[in-house]
Design a protein around this motif. Structure first.
Motif, PDB file in Angstrom:
ATOM      1  N   ARG A 535      -2.010   4.510  -4.252  1.00 19.55           N
ATOM      2  CA  ARG A 535      -0.800   5.336  -4.404  1.00 19.55           C
ATOM      3  C   ARG A 535      -1.121   6.639  -5.105  1.00 19.55           C
ATOM      4  O   ARG A 535      -0.580   7.700  -4.756  1.00 19.55           O
ATOM      5  CB  ARG A 535       0.246   4.566  -5.198  1.00 19.55           C
ATOM      6  N   ALA A 536      -2.016   6.580  -6.103  1.00 18.71           N
ATOM      7  CA  ALA A 536      -2.385   7.807  -6.817  1.00 18.71           C
ATOM      8  C   ALA A 536      -3.002   8.802  -5.843  1.00 18.71           C
ATOM      9  O   ALA A 536      -2.869  10.015  -5.991  1.00 18.71           O
ATOM     10  CB  ALA A 536      -3.372   7.489  -7.942  1.00 18.71           C
ATOM     11  N   ALA A 537      -3.698   8.279  -4.815  1.00 17.58           N
ATOM     12  CA  ALA A 537      -4.338   9.161  -3.830  1.00 17.58           C
ATOM     13  C   ALA A 537      -3.356   9.545  -2.732  1.00 17.58           C
ATOM     14  O   ALA A 537      -3.745  10.181  -1.751  1.00 17.58           O
ATOM     15  CB  ALA A 537      -5.558   8.477  -3.229  1.00 17.58           C
ATOM     16  N   ASN A 538      -2.071   9.148  -2.892  1.00 19.62           N
ATOM     17  CA  ASN A 538      -1.044   9.532  -1.926  1.00 19.62           C
ATOM     18  C   ASN A 538      -1.401   9.080  -0.516  1.00 19.62           C
ATOM     19  O   ASN A 538      -1.312   9.854   0.442  1.00 19.62           O
ATOM     20  CB  ASN A 538      -0.870  11.051  -1.982  1.00 19.62           C
ATOM     21  N   TRP A 539      -1.774   7.812  -0.393  1.00 20.99           N
ATOM     22  CA  TRP A 539      -2.331   7.344   0.857  1.00 20.99           C
ATOM     23  C   TRP A 539      -1.342   7.237   1.999  1.00 20.99           C
ATOM     24  O   TRP A 539      -1.733   7.146   3.152  1.00 20.99           O
ATOM     25  CB  TRP A 539      -3.060   6.019   0.657  1.00 20.99           C
ATOM     26  N   THR A 540      -0.039   7.267   1.679  1.00 22.62           N
ATOM     27  CA  THR A 540       0.922   7.148   2.780  1.00 22.62           C
ATOM     28  C   THR A 540       0.961   8.402   3.653  1.00 22.62           C
ATOM     29  O   THR A 540       1.602   8.405   4.696  1.00 22.62           O
ATOM     30  CB  THR A 540       2.338   6.840   2.249  1.00 22.62           C
ATOM     31  N   ARG A 541       0.263   9.479   3.219  1.00 18.65           N
ATOM     32  CA  ARG A 541       0.100  10.628   4.109  1.00 18.65           C
ATOM     33  C   ARG A 541      -0.539  10.214   5.430  1.00 18.65           C
ATOM     34  O   ARG A 541      -0.257  10.765   6.469  1.00 18.65           O
ATOM     35  CB  ARG A 541      -0.793  11.687   3.448  1.00 18.65           C
ATOM     36  N   TRP A 542      -1.472   9.260   5.373  1.00 22.08           N
ATOM     37  CA  TRP A 542      -2.147   8.842   6.611  1.00 22.08           C
ATOM     38  C   TRP A 542      -1.917   7.385   6.974  1.00 22.08           C
ATOM     39  O   TRP A 542      -2.001   7.012   8.132  1.00 22.08           O
ATOM     40  CB  TRP A 542      -3.648   9.135   6.538  1.00 22.08           C
ATOM     41  N   PHE A 543      -1.575   6.538   5.995  1.00 22.85           N
ATOM     42  CA  PHE A 543      -1.441   5.110   6.299  1.00 22.85           C
ATOM     43  C   PHE A 543      -0.062   4.828   6.869  1.00 22.85           C
ATOM     44  O   PHE A 543       0.949   5.065   6.213  1.00 22.85           O
ATOM     45  CB  PHE A 543      -1.681   4.285   5.036  1.00 22.85           C
ATOM     46  N   MET A 555       1.912 -11.753   8.780  1.00 27.43           N
ATOM     47  CA  MET A 555       1.698 -12.260  10.130  1.00 27.43           C
ATOM     48  C   MET A 555       3.023 -12.446  10.860  1.00 27.43           C
ATOM     49  O   MET A 555       3.138 -12.164  12.045  1.00 27.43           O
ATOM     50  CB  MET A 555       0.964 -13.610  10.073  1.00 27.43           C
ATOM     51  N   VAL A 556       4.046 -12.952  10.145  1.00 24.97           N
ATOM     52  CA  VAL A 556       5.285 -13.362  10.802  1.00 24.97           C
ATOM     53  C   VAL A 556       6.283 -12.205  10.909  1.00 24.97           C
ATOM     54  O   VAL A 556       6.828 -11.932  11.976  1.00 24.97           O
ATOM     55  CB  VAL A 556       5.922 -14.552  10.044  1.00 24.97           C
ATOM     56  N   GLN A 557       6.516 -11.479   9.784  1.00 25.99           N
ATOM     57  CA  GLN A 557       7.542 -10.435   9.813  1.00 25.99           C
ATOM     58  C   GLN A 557       7.031  -9.178  10.501  1.00 25.99           C
ATOM     59  O   GLN A 557       7.655  -8.605  11.356  1.00 25.99           O
ATOM     60  CB  GLN A 557       7.983 -10.108   8.390  1.00 25.99           C
ATOM     61  N   GLY A 558       5.876  -8.750  10.078  1.00 17.51           N
ATOM     62  CA  GLY A 558       5.079  -7.707  10.715  1.00 17.51           C
ATOM     63  C   GLY A 558       5.751  -6.456  11.227  1.00 17.51           C
ATOM     64  O   GLY A 558       5.226  -5.368  11.059  1.00 17.51           O
ATOM     65  N   GLN A 559       6.919  -6.523  11.875  1.00 12.24           N
ATOM     66  CA  GLN A 559       7.417  -5.349  12.588  1.00 12.24           C
ATOM     67  C   GLN A 559       8.531  -4.599  11.852  1.00 12.24           C
ATOM     68  O   GLN A 559       8.739  -3.411  12.073  1.00 12.24           O
ATOM     69  CB  GLN A 559       7.946  -5.720  13.984  1.00 12.24           C
ATOM     70  N   SER A 560       9.278  -5.286  10.973  1.00  5.70           N
ATOM     71  CA  SER A 560      10.558  -4.727  10.547  1.00  5.70           C
ATOM     72  C   SER A 560      10.509  -3.837   9.306  1.00  5.70           C
ATOM     73  O   SER A 560      11.143  -2.789   9.270  1.00  5.70           O
ATOM     74  CB  SER A 560      11.529  -5.880  10.272  1.00  5.70           C
ATOM     75  N   ASN A 561       9.745  -4.234   8.281  1.00  6.39           N
ATOM     76  CA  ASN A 561       9.861  -3.565   6.988  1.00  6.39           C
ATOM     77  C   ASN A 561       9.210  -2.195   6.950  1.00  6.39           C
ATOM     78  O   ASN A 561       8.169  -1.980   7.531  1.00  6.39           O
ATOM     79  CB  ASN A 561       9.218  -4.431   5.909  1.00  6.39           C
ATOM     80  N   PRO A 562       9.827  -1.278   6.220  1.00  9.04           N
ATOM     81  CA  PRO A 562       9.229   0.037   6.075  1.00  9.04           C
ATOM     82  C   PRO A 562       7.983  -0.024   5.172  1.00  9.04           C
ATOM     83  O   PRO A 562       7.892  -0.881   4.304  1.00  9.04           O
ATOM     84  CB  PRO A 562      10.329   0.869   5.426  1.00  9.04           C
TER      85      PRO A 562
END
Lengths: 570, 570
Positions: A535-543, A555-562
């Protein structure tokens, strides 16, 4: 350290007076028992180091007072030790002309003291962890065998000399494997008596055996005038007068001895710490690594200024001190007092002691510590580490202590790098009816179509970073024909204890590599400290994937959560 | 390699004839585009290495054929590269008298080739992973700045010389920061034109800019007779004749250049592999590290026998080859053919090319690759690694490439050791209503009275083994007053990816340490490979606790199950 505000003799007196009579008596008794062992050992180890025997006595006096003042362990018996004596002998082997071994030993002790002091100031005590168990045990075994071998010629009255096996063999060969009957007789008889004492005497009495033997041998030798039969004796010593003096200060001499001093300091610290810690654990006490460094530094500096040699904590004498009931570091003060007494009494009689009897003392003492069990255990547990252990022992025996330690540390690091470079990777599936995920190759588990669950059993580090994308791809390539095409890869991150910058780049590369193939990368069970850094590296810019609290959710939920809105884990 | 059974020209012809006309045309076009960039670069990099310019052309001919035969990547553009040129210049800085730089370069190329061949034979390609991202990026940045600085005097017509910043500054100072108007004019104009071309021309045309500039400068310089104004020109070259010859074979010369060759070989391999792998990932192909080593070895040996200099894969030209549509290693063969053609045509006109124009080509080429973003990202992610990156760059700039690489690798290893030496340790409790256990400090979880659940986030290795018992004891000491006394410690082993021999001893020590206090040690979620090793060492001789499939079972069931009868985990 209160020594800064009051003179050390005052400190000593204050500490002495605080004790109860019982505790005081316990310390005196323990000190007496240890002194009786220390006298022959200190003479013998000085001889082993290639120094006049009385240097061993000098090194067993003031340095013990210094350790009592600044050290931390109540049972660490500081003084000359066999392994250090071997290292000192090797270091003094190549002194420049005009410098006597005794002068060299003082410079060595001063350097060891200063290095330990520097290490204490810079908090370098963690460097001690560079000596792994295989290196330490290989070193001890090799040193023990080398010491024993080097004493054989003295024991048998052979003119051969040398510390490493090839040199000793050549020297023995060139003397035609000569030996001297009377000398060997004294030596072998002494060995026999010591071994018999160990076997048949009660432990309490057995400890007195070396001292008893010394007195017996001195009496027998002077009564029978063995010198006329050609038996080598310790000979008349200069009058025993402990005086303080500065070591020589030539820069070149100091520079030449510095590498040896560095290794002696390392071994001094590590071997003393191992002894202190193992005894502290039995006693429910705690060792302060910093105080230990300061105490050993003070002891060695004291040795350098009072005509001694480098000193460390002795394993055998420390165990004895503990078993004999020592309660505080005051026992060290009493040992020093007893040694002073011995110096006055022994000066004359020592002259008629056969050297082969001292050699017998060393041989029996060091060989009793020889253990081959760890080699067998290491071989069963990890071949590479067993080979490292044996290799270090062989290098000590055939080449030198310094080379063995240096190569041993490099070998340990190489094994660690190799360990992180080729991690175990497992395809994981669900244990039916639970939320646990286990290796497909070891358990009857269910895999989920279209989702690849992987567990990489290592931190993401520069040693393995370059192969990350390749490893994941190889699992993607091995899906069965006709199976549902993969949509996601979920990495179980519980074995990932840290991610370095190279690992971060590798994760980013893996992410875009999968994205190019239309696959999404999700992570599960990422540890708190690891996620903090990401998070310190602000990884959500690319992840663009998700981070799940548990692999099952992933494995099960996989698609829904932000992304990154889920509870993090630590 | 089928080259063993048929002559290489036959192999080449067979491979050529296998291709479809379309693929062939694609390879020819890509080769043409790359050749136009390679001609000015090869001349300039040879000059940067302190060699006559035509050596760059020689190194761009036969070595490319050799790589085409034995290499693996269809898009790796082998030839002279800027970073290698800098390393060659530093290596050739201290040649013995009587050895020309060209002769030294041949010996270097031969040594690099042999080292790479040896590495291929011994499968040492894993050693490349010792270069972490911070070291590699620091090195590239430092080298780029050093190259740019070294070209400034040539660009401005100053007599100053040098590669590392302090030397260059002194040299410039002693020349009174002199510069030459006409030379600087040509150089700065060339820079301006190249930058303008990059900015305003279409990418396809921009790539032709360096070649166009070369032709323009040659024409302008010969038309205006700039030599009479004191502008330094490349000058008349010896007739371009590519001939094979053996490098000199004096043992001392080879020995002197060996350390530099070792580092050049490492950088050759790692930088080529990084380029080949990143392009292969974009193309959905795979790079074979072994074949890559053999191909680069062959290219360098070829350079050594045909009057060249050490070569590697170029990042800029490889990207160009990929973007221009190269489909196979045949494109390299065509590049070599175009270079042969250029050699014949350029020999005469090159004489009138101002050196400052070549310097401009280098400056613009290397500076366009300069990236400071990774420094910022590393700083945000991990301070220590950012400092390592900056340190390596600074050492390249101010001291030498060899020192920077050696210290960089040591620094990476030191950071890794430190990482494993001080693991994160968490007291863990149950997330209410689940079977998940998380850090007490980060989550609202429940602890079980009388049982201490701990998670140590690291493998048990020699670097941290000595502190294991101490760490666990410190958690035992911090139980709240009045709480139920502890009966068991359960270690969650999912972060423990391996246990080395020192770690095994530490675990045994922890076990007996707890036992002395009447506590039992249990383990949960031990990984399969780890448990395999423990069983091989027959650990149940001393281990009296239990091994649980899940931490929850370990916390809740704890008392009933017999040791080691439970399902293991992997």
């Amino acid at each position: 350290m209160n020594s800064a505000s009051e003179p050390w003799l005052a400190t000593l007196r204050r500490r002495l007076l605080q004790r109860s009579p019982d505790a005081l008596r316990a310390d005196v008794m323990a000190a007496l028992v240890v002194s009786v062992l220390l006298i022959p050992q200190s003479l013998a180890y000085a001889m082993l180091a290639g120094l006049p025997p009385q240097i061993g006595l000098y090194a067993s006096l003031l340095p013990l007072l210094a350790y009592a003042l600044w050290g931390s362990s109540p049972v660490l018996a500081v003084g000359p030790v066999a392994v250090l004596a071997l290292m000192i002998a090797q270091a003094l082997g190549a002194l420049p002309p005009g410098v006597s071994p005794s002068e060299g030993a003082l410079v060595l002790a001063a350097e060891v003291g200063l290095i330990l002091l520097l290490a204490a100031a810079l908090r370098l005590d963690a460097l001690a962890s560079l000596l792994s168990v295989p290196v330490l045990h290989g070193f001890e075994t090799g040193a023990t065998l080398t010491i024993a071998l080097s004493q054989l010629p003295v024991l048998l009255g052979s003119p051969a000399q040398g510390f490493e096996l090839p040199g000793l063999w050549q020297s023995a060969q060139s003397s035609g494997f000569a030996w001297h009957g009377w000398t060997a007789g004294f030596g072998l008889l002494a060995c026999g008596l010591l071994l018999a004492g160990r076997r048949w005497l009660r432990p309490g009495l057995a400890r007195l055996a070396p001292m008893g033997l010394l007195l017996l041998a001195m009496a027998a030798a002077s009564a029978g005038d063995v010198a006329s039969h050609g038996v080598a004796l310790v000979g008349t010593l200069p009058p025993m007068d402990l005086h303080t003096s500065l070591p020589r200060t030539e820069a070149e001499l100091w520079w030449n001895l510095a590498p040896s001093a560095l290794l002696i300091a390392l071994i001094t610290y590590v071997s003393s710490l191992v002894v202190a810690e193992s005894l502290a654990r039995r006693r429910g006490e705690k060792v302060q690594a910093g105080a230990e460094l300061r105490g050993l530094a003070a002891a060695n500096l004291c040795a350098a200024f009072s005509g001694g040699m480098p000193v460390a904590g002795s394993f055998s004498r420390s165990v004895l001190l503990h078993e004999a009931g020592s309660r505080s570091r005051l026992s060290g003060v009493f040992v020093a007092l007893f040694m002073g007494l011995a110096m006055g009494l022994l000066a004359g009689p020592l002259a008629s002691l056969p050297k082969s009897v001292l050699a017998a003392t060393i041989l029996v003492a060091v060989l009793s510590g020889l253990k081959f069990q760890p080699f067998v255990e290491a071989w069963r547990y990890a071949r590479a580490e067993a080979l490292l252990m044996a290799g270090v022992a062989a290098i000590v025996l055939c080449w030198s202590v310094s080379a063995a330690l240096a190569l041993g540390v490099l070998g340990s690091i190489a094994l660690l790098l190799q360990r992180t470079a080729r991690p175990h990777v497992a395809l994981i599936g669900r244990v039916p009816g639970t939320e646990h995920y286990r290796n497909v190759g070891r358990h009857a588990v269910q895999c989920q179509p279209g989702v690849l669950g992987l567990r990489i059993d290592e931190s993401l580090l520069f040693t393995n970073a370059r192969s990350l994308a390749e490893v994941v791809q190889s699992f993607l390539n091995h899906t069965e024909p006709g199976a549902e095409p993969m949509r996601r890869v979920v990495l179980l991150m519980s074995p990932v204890n840290s991610i370095d910058f190279s690992g971060l780049e590798a994760l980013r590369e893996l992410h875009s590599h999968l994205k190019r193939q239309g696959l999404r990368l999700d992570l599960s069970e990422v540890k708190g400290p690891v996620l903090d850094r990401l998070r310190a590296a602000n990884w959500t810019r690319w992840f663009e994937g998700e981070v799940f609290l548990s692999h099952h959710q992933g494995m099960v939920q996989g698609q829904s959560n932000p992304v990154d809105k889920l509870v993090d884990e630590s």
